[in-house]
Design an enzyme around this catalytic site. Structure first.
Site, short mmCIF file in Angstrom:
data_model
loop_
_atom_site.label_atom_id
_atom_site.label_comp_id
_atom_site.label_asym_id
_atom_site.label_seq_id
_atom_site.Cartn_x
_atom_site.Cartn_y
_atom_site.Cartn_z
N ASP A 1 0.86 -1.19 0.00
CA ASP A 1 0.00 0.00 0.00
C ASP A 1 0.90 1.24 0.00
OD1 ASP A 1 -3.22 0.39 1.34
OD2 ASP A 1 -1.93 2.08 0.85
N ASN A 2 0.57 2.25 -0.78
CA ASN A 2 1.39 3.47 -0.78
C ASN A 2 0.85 4.52 0.19
OD1 ASN A 2 -0.87 4.32 -2.11
ND2 ASN A 2 0.19 5.25 -3.85
N VAL B 1 1.75 0.31 -6.20
CA VAL B 1 1.68 -0.88 -7.06
C VAL B 1 1.50 -0.50 -8.53
CG1 VAL B 1 0.87 -2.31 -5.17
CG2 VAL B 1 -0.81 -1.32 -6.75
N SER C 1 -6.79 1.15 -4.58
CA SER C 1 -7.40 2.24 -5.37
C SER C 1 -8.10 3.20 -4.41
CB SER C 1 -8.46 1.71 -6.35
OG SER C 1 -9.03 2.80 -7.07
N ALA D 1 -10.73 -6.49 -7.03
CA ALA D 1 -11.82 -5.74 -6.41
C ALA D 1 -12.35 -4.76 -7.43
CB ALA D 1 -11.31 -4.99 -5.18
N TYR E 1 -12.56 6.69 -12.13
CA TYR E 1 -12.75 5.46 -11.34
C TYR E 1 -13.45 4.39 -12.16
CZ TYR E 1 -13.91 2.63 -7.20
OH TYR E 1 -14.04 1.61 -6.27
#
Ligand code: UDP
Length: 315
Positions: free
Chosen positions: A31-32, A57, A74, A113, A144
């Site tokens: 995870d960033n 990622v 996301s 997901a 999105y």
């Protein structure tokens, strides 16, 4: 199994990490921290089967051999993906390709997901998986919607061309503890406003609908789908539909708040209605949600109370 969860510091990703650990797997979370938060993982600090990798990622990366990749990274709330539009496009496209490559390289399974946003502002109601959607490809929400639609296309292509064992969930509005209090979603906004005694901000006339799934139900459906042989997208959500006004009423009841409603403009391309047809999940997985909205809000109340205290009144 050794499992990679991207976006594992997010609301849903962190609950998924918990569920996978509870099943005995070892989990590496990448995870960033763009919208994810380390406090969602704080309880796993001393868990030897858990590792955290601070990693965007969308950049190529390699965490070593993994048996299963769950790609959950996301921004996911409208406020977050409108603020981080380019990153949202990148993680759905480049990020999905990187994660699919990892699954291919290590012979692992892959789980995407995806989202009910693939249906856009739907003309078919409730939404079945066979409906192709009614999404504006260039509107504000398209960063999105289209990145997730691309991610679904990429996932199916890796399945067809590279025979990767892939799965796709279309997630409908999910809520519960760890929902980011300032993510602008309707449940986080209403709970925060009700607990502070502020007006609840209803966008438009509040007649638009959503169907809200409690997080433990959502994760149970995701795990069942991840173990199935189904490769095409599958809706996992709660099929009980509420208008936004009914949702506001439920929040006022559960919090015991006497907040009033304040009407604000409806955002562009805000879907009028959204309700999953979960016939496929029922049939294939024997899954269905068990927690209704008022029960789920009660279960989330302590979390929202403490989150409101931490953020004070200025946030
Ligand atoms: N909404 C609202 N007040 C708020 C936040 C959201 O009336 O303070 C409405 C929003 O316009 C939409 C619905 O609630 O119709 C769900 O919005 P959310 O941002 O939670 O997610 P979405 O389902 O649109 O992705």
């Amino acid at each position: 199994m050794h499992v990679l969860v991207t976006g594992g510091a997010g609301f849903l990703g962190s609950h998924l990490c918990d569920a996978l650990l509870a099943e005995g797997h070892s989990v590496v979370c990448a995870d960033n921290l763009l919208t994810g938060r380390m406090e969602n993982l704080a309880h796993l600090r001393h868990e030897s089967r858990f590792a955290f990798l601070e990693q965007d990622v969308s950049q190529p990366f390699d965490p070593g051999k993994v048996d299963y990749v769950f790609h959950f990274a996301s921004p996911a709330s409208p406020v977050d993906y409108l603020e981080h539009a380019i990153e949202t496009l990148q993680v759905g496209s480049l990020g999905s390709m990187n994660c699919l490559e990892l699954a291919k390289k290590y012979g692992g399974k892959f789980f995407l997901a995806s989202t009910s946003e693939c249906y856009g502002d739907p003309l078919e109601h409730p939404q079945k998986e066979t409906y192709w959607g009614h999404a504006n490809p260039i509107g504000p929400r398209s960063v999105y919607d289209e990145s997730k639609r691309f991610a679904e296309a990429a996932t199916m292509a890796y399945h067809r061309y590279h025979r990767v064992d892939t799965h796709i969930v279309r997630i409908f509005n999910t809520y519960g503890p760890r929902l980011q209090i300032n993510d602008g979603r309707v449940i986080s906004n209403f709970m925060k406003q009700a607990l502070r005694g502020e007006d609840l901000t209803v966008y438009g006339d509040g007649s638009q609908t959503r169907s809200f799934c409690y997080v433990s139900d959502e994760v149970a459906g995701i795990l069942a789908l991840s173990k199935s042989d189904e490769h095409e997208p599958t809706n996992i959500g709660n099929p009980v539909e509420f208008t936004i006004l009914e949702c506001a009423q439920a929040v006022l009841e559960v919090t015991g708040s006497s907040s009033k409603l304040r009407y604000e403009p409806l955002p562009q391309d805000d879907p009028r209605q959204r309700r999953p047809d979960i016939g496929k999940a029922r049939r294939l997985l024997g899954w269905e949600p068990t927690i209704d909205l008022r029960t789920g809000l009660h279960l989330s109340l302590d979390y929202f109370k403490s989150a409101v205290q931490v953020t004070g009144t200025s946030a």
